[in-house]
Design a protein around this motif. Structure first.
Motif, short mmCIF file in Angstrom:
data_model
loop_
_atom_site.label_atom_id
_atom_site.label_comp_id
_atom_site.label_asym_id
_atom_site.label_seq_id
_atom_site.Cartn_x
_atom_site.Cartn_y
_atom_site.Cartn_z
N ILE A 22 0.81 -1.36 -0.02
CA ILE A 22 -0.02 0.07 -0.23
C ILE A 22 0.80 1.21 0.07
O ILE A 22 0.51 2.07 -0.69
N PHE A 23 1.75 1.34 0.87
CA PHE A 23 2.77 2.57 1.03
C PHE A 23 3.61 2.74 -0.41
O PHE A 23 3.78 3.74 -0.58
N SER A 24 4.04 1.71 -0.84
CA SER A 24 4.81 1.79 -2.07
C SER A 24 4.02 2.03 -3.22
O SER A 24 4.63 2.70 -4.38
N LYS A 25 2.82 1.91 -3.27
CA LYS A 25 2.03 2.16 -4.27
C LYS A 25 1.30 3.54 -4.31
O LYS A 25 1.29 4.30 -5.25
N TYR A 26 1.06 4.28 -3.11
CA TYR A 26 0.76 5.61 -3.00
C TYR A 26 2.03 6.47 -2.50
O TYR A 26 1.28 7.74 -2.45
N THR A 27 3.07 6.26 -2.26
CA THR A 27 4.09 7.36 -2.02
C THR A 27 5.31 6.80 -2.68
O THR A 27 5.53 5.69 -3.10
N GLN A 28 6.08 7.71 -3.04
CA GLN A 28 7.42 7.48 -3.83
C GLN A 28 8.46 7.55 -2.94
O GLN A 28 9.71 7.62 -3.43
N PHE A 32 9.02 4.18 2.79
CA PHE A 32 7.94 3.52 3.02
C PHE A 32 8.21 2.00 3.58
O PHE A 32 7.35 1.58 4.26
#
Length: 80
Positions: A22-28, A32
């Motif tokens: 989830i974190f890798s998908k929504y933040t660069q 994360f």
């Protein structure tokens, strides 16, 4: 090893892997990965604090579950 330790291990593994993706998908952001590990361990700690009997082996099972999820994530990322 009781069912409780297996549950701590597997739920921590699932939570960490889920938060990681989830974190890798929504933040660069670079952090994360660490955020997912921290959140997983905090969830396990809070759960253990709320248990009637504090058991450090439950925390160990949580940590091992997080480590396994990181290994699985690394293998998946290398296969891509």
């Amino acid at each position: 090893m009781g069912i409780d330790k297996i549950l701590h291990f597997s739920i921590s593994c699932i939570i960490n892997a889920g938060l990681y993706f989830i974190f890798s998908k929504y933040t660069q952001k670079w952090y994360f990965k660490y955020l997912a590990v921290l959140c997983s361990l905090i969830i396990g700690l809070v759960k253990e604090i709320n248990d009637p009997i504090f058991n450090k082996n439950d925390l160990l099972a949580n940590g091992l579950g997080v480590i396994l999820s990181l290994i699985i994530i690394k293998v998946i990322r290398e296969l891509k």
